[in-house]
Write an enzyme that holds these catalytic residues in place. Structure first.
Site, PDB file in Angstrom:
ATOM      1  N   GLN A 140     -42.773 -48.865 -82.912  1.00 32.68           N
ATOM      2  CA  GLN A 140     -42.211 -48.718 -81.579  1.00 32.68           C
ATOM      3  C   GLN A 140     -42.058 -47.263 -81.158  1.00 32.68           C
ATOM      4  OE1 GLN A 140     -38.649 -51.067 -81.190  1.00 32.68           O
ATOM      5  NE2 GLN A 140     -39.736 -52.992 -81.481  1.00 32.68           N
ATOM      6  N   HIS A 148     -41.907 -39.722 -72.964  1.00 30.92           N
ATOM      7  CA  HIS A 148     -40.945 -39.955 -71.888  1.00 30.92           C
ATOM      8  C   HIS A 148     -39.597 -39.312 -72.199  1.00 30.92           C
ATOM      9  CE1 HIS A 148     -38.799 -41.855 -68.656  1.00 30.92           C
ATOM     10  NE2 HIS A 148     -38.055 -42.583 -69.472  1.00 30.92           N
ATOM     11  N   TYR A 185     -29.557 -55.312 -70.678  1.00 31.74           N
ATOM     12  CA  TYR A 185     -30.467 -56.232 -71.373  1.00 31.74           C
ATOM     13  C   TYR A 185     -30.442 -55.969 -72.878  1.00 31.74           C
ATOM     14  CZ  TYR A 185     -34.829 -57.976 -73.330  1.00 31.74           C
ATOM     15  OH  TYR A 185     -35.759 -58.584 -74.141  1.00 31.74           O
TER      16      TYR A 185
END
Length: 306
Positions: A140, A148, A185
């Site tokens: 990941q 970013h 979330y």
């Protein structure tokens, strides 16, 4: 020797003479070197030191830490979003042209401080990647994710250093809203395993991020057609290419994760009862398996604006 003297003179001019004097005494803001050191250590840890250190270790069980981290992000980002409304857009801030108020009065200084808090949040966001490494989820730690987070720290530091307020507020304002949704979330998925993969709005978070980059691009693009706007134009030529690049990266991630279908391989001739092609040992078809692997390979915390 003359070149070196000119470089020193230019550094002094940029770092001290044209920067906002209100922010120079705040931690990490006096010079770029503390922030650069943090980013250097971050990159070395998540790309080299961390994976090597974790190679023969079991993943850290830090679910409780991550749960409270996500909850803290929700409250901090909600605070920044509300403050953007209260101090800026509900007071007549323009989306098309808003100069920076450098006066050391109450409201402009409060806006500058909120911009600084937003920068500190971007530094805090670096923990996302560190958690991946400590949990041995190196897959990941993608280029999109690392680029970013690194780029946001550099970009927002520059914004706070030279123009903490004005036209630049919109980027932090809309990004804070997106992060409220995103980290809420993550908080839900960290509270209970039953939420993982069962929240229907996961892909819409990425859509929201893509819309965010589009809105930020347009908001800075219109500044080029405001000749009388007393806001510096040079940030446009940094932010527009950076923002367009992030828009393309997130769009590509969304396509590969949610739209691209991996074709099912043809049966090899090994047949199960009733003449049907055999599924894998877990009872899932090859399409399901390959599709889930595609998403896992390209998944990261859709972050970020960001």
């Amino acid at each position: 020797m003359l070149v070196l003297r000119n470089l020193v003179s230019f550094y002094h001019y940029v770092n001290y003479e044209v920067s906002d004097p209100r922010v120079n005494d705040w931690p990490l803001m006096h010079t770029p070197w503390p922030g650069a050191t943090i980013l250097g250590l971050y990159l070395m840890f998540v790309l080299k030191w961390g994976p090597k250190w974790m190679e023969n270790r079991k993943p850290f069980r830090i679910d409780t830490i991550i749960k409270y981290y996500n909850l803290a992000q929700v409250f901090i980002c909600a605070f920044l979003f509300v403050e953007g409304l209260r101090l800026g857009y509900l007071r007549g801030y323009s989306f098309l042209c808003q100069p920076v108020d450098y006066t050391p009065t109450e409201v402009p200084t409060m806006i500058a401080r909120r911009c600084y808090y937003y920068f500190l949040v971007k530094v805090l966001d670096l923990l996302d990647t560190i958690f991946f490494v400590l949990r041995k989820k190196q897959n990941q730690v993608s280029f999109l994710h690392v680029y970013h987070h690194t780029g946001m720290v550099m970009l927002i530091w520059s914004g706070v250093k030279w123009f903490p307020g004005g036209h630049a507020v919109f980027m932090g304002f809309i990004n804070s809203f997106v992060h409220v949704v995103m980290y809420f979330y993550y908080f839900l998925t960290s509270v209970s395993p039953k939420f993982k993969g069962n929240l229907w709005w996961k892909k819409y978070i990425t859509q929201l991020q893509i819309i965010q980059f589009g809105m930020i691009f347009l908001q800075w693009f219109v500044l080029l057609f405001q000749p009388n706007c007393n806001f510096p134009k040079w940030p446009v030529f940094v932010i527009l290419p950076q923002n367009f690049f992030m828009f393309c990266l997130f769009l590509d991630f969304y396509y590969r994760a949610y739209m691209k279908q991996t074709p099912a391989p043809r049966p090899t001739g090994v047949m199960a009862q009733n003449g049907k092609a055999r599924a894998d040992l877990n009872g899932h078809s090859n399409v399901e398996r390959n599709g889930s692997n595609c998403i896992k390979r390209n998944s990261s915390k859709e972050v970020t604006a960001s």
